[in-house]
Each structure stands twice: as structure tokens, then as C-alpha cells.
Design a protein around this motif. Structure first.
Motif, PDB file in Angstrom:
ATOM      1  N   GLN A  49      41.879  41.505  37.425  1.00 45.70           N
ATOM      2  CA  GLN A  49      41.788  42.955  37.281  1.00 45.70           C
ATOM      3  C   GLN A  49      41.372  43.325  35.862  1.00 45.70           C
ATOM      4  O   GLN A  49      41.600  42.554  34.909  1.00 45.70           O
ATOM      5  CB  GLN A  49      43.134  43.600  37.608  1.00 45.70           C
ATOM      6  N   ALA A  50      40.783  44.479  35.738  1.00 44.54           N
ATOM      7  CA  ALA A  50      40.410  44.972  34.419  1.00 44.54           C
ATOM      8  C   ALA A  50      41.634  44.990  33.504  1.00 44.54           C
ATOM      9  O   ALA A  50      42.730  45.366  33.925  1.00 44.54           O
ATOM     10  CB  ALA A  50      39.821  46.382  34.527  1.00 44.54           C
ATOM     11  N   GLY A  66      42.840  42.266  32.278  1.00 37.82           N
ATOM     12  CA  GLY A  66      43.430  40.943  32.374  1.00 37.82           C
ATOM     13  C   GLY A  66      42.725  39.913  31.507  1.00 37.82           C
ATOM     14  O   GLY A  66      41.806  40.240  30.738  1.00 37.82           O
ATOM     15  N   PRO A  78      35.057  45.399  33.878  1.00 40.60           N
ATOM     16  CA  PRO A  78      34.166  45.127  35.013  1.00 40.60           C
ATOM     17  C   PRO A  78      32.775  44.662  34.578  1.00 40.60           C
ATOM     18  O   PRO A  78      32.163  43.834  35.265  1.00 40.60           O
ATOM     19  CB  PRO A  78      34.107  46.484  35.729  1.00 40.60           C
ATOM     20  N   THR A  97      31.780  40.949  34.412  1.00 46.05           N
ATOM     21  CA  THR A  97      31.523  40.194  35.641  1.00 46.05           C
ATOM     22  C   THR A  97      30.167  39.509  35.569  1.00 46.05           C
ATOM     23  O   THR A  97      29.142  40.147  35.305  1.00 46.05           O
ATOM     24  CB  THR A  97      31.574  41.127  36.863  1.00 46.05           C
ATOM     25  N   VAL A 103      35.587  40.740  37.524  1.00 41.07           N
ATOM     26  CA  VAL A 103      36.602  41.648  37.010  1.00 41.07           C
ATOM     27  C   VAL A 103      36.581  42.909  37.860  1.00 41.07           C
ATOM     28  O   VAL A 103      35.563  43.614  37.909  1.00 41.07           O
ATOM     29  CB  VAL A 103      36.352  41.997  35.533  1.00 41.07           C
ATOM     30  N   SER A 104      37.680  43.179  38.520  1.00 46.37           N
ATOM     31  CA  SER A 104      37.761  44.361  39.382  1.00 46.37           C
ATOM     32  C   SER A 104      38.306  45.552  38.608  1.00 46.37           C
ATOM     33  O   SER A 104      39.128  45.399  37.710  1.00 46.37           O
ATOM     34  CB  SER A 104      38.640  44.069  40.594  1.00 46.37           C
ATOM     35  N   SER A 105      37.839  46.726  39.002  1.00 47.69           N
ATOM     36  CA  SER A 105      38.271  47.946  38.292  1.00 47.69           C
ATOM     37  C   SER A 105      39.516  48.540  38.924  1.00 47.69           C
ATOM     38  O   SER A 105      39.960  48.126  39.980  1.00 47.69           O
ATOM     39  CB  SER A 105      37.147  48.973  38.294  1.00 47.69           C
TER      40      SER A 105
END
Length: 115
Positions: free
Chosen positions: A12-13, A15, A86, A89, A113-115
Motif C-alpha cells: 500500500q502507499a 509502505g 503509486p 509502480t 504500490v496501491s493507493s
């Protein structure tokens, strides 16, 4: 010479992840090891590099968030990535270049990387 990357994944963002690049083979004339990344539709770009003398340089976009380091006993270079965004990525590649101009790449490791 062989380079094997590991440590990518989904985070996750905000992280963190740590990438590893293990270099094997004849590394006597190794000049520097760099981490590059390539996002879909974009050119491959240098993220960070470390020379045989220990000097480091970073892309402006990762300064203060990423740290490149090495463990000589293991012939391994690390990329510690904190405060991931993000836009980080990409597929991350390790590159080793040698005196005389030889250059080798690893197979790449995906960082998402997810937002």
C-alpha cells in the motif's frame, strides 16, 4: 555474471519494500551496480546506483525515500524503498557494469504500490 533480483511485491502507499540483487560470477572489475525501473509505456530510468568505492546517487524522485546499500560478503546490493507511492509502480531491474564496458541485467522484479 548473473544477477538475481528479489523482494518485489504488492504494498500500500506509504509502505516499504526492500529489493535485493545478488551478483555472482567474475566480479573482479565491477564498477557499479544500479537499480532501474520501467513502468508500462515509459522508458527505463535509473533509480539509484552505488559504485565499487561506495559512492551513491539517486533519481530526484526517490531522494529521501530510497536507500541503496551493499553487503560485500554476500555480493548483494539492496534497495530499501520507504514511503512508497503509486507512481513507484514498475518492474525494477538490477544492472552491473564493469571496467571495459560490459553490462549485465537481472530478470526484473515487479513492485506494485496501491493507493
Amino acid at each position: 555474471v548473473q544477477l538475481v533480483e528479489s523482494g518485489g511485491g504488492l504494498v500500500q502507499a506509504g509502505g516499504s519494500l526492500r529489493l535485493s540483487c545478488a551478483v555472482s560470477g567474475s566480479i573482479f572489475r565491477l564498477n557499479a551496480v544500479g537499480w532501474y525501473r520501467q513502468a508500462p509505456g515509459k522508458q527505463r530510468e535509473l533509480v539509484a546506483a552505488i559504485t565499487s568505492g561506495g559512492s551513491t546517487n539517486y533519481a530526484d524522485s526517490v531522494k529521501g525515500r530510497f536507500t541503496i546499500s551493499r553487503e560485500n560478503a554476500k555480493n548483494t546490493v539492496y534497495l530499501q524503498m520507504n514511503s512508497l507511492r503509486p507512481e513507484d509502480t514498475a518492474v525494477y531491474y538490477c544492472n552491473a557494469n564493469f571496467a571495459g564496458g560490459s553490462s549485465y541485467w537481472g530478470q526484473g522484479t515487479q513492485v506494485t504500490v496501491s493507493s
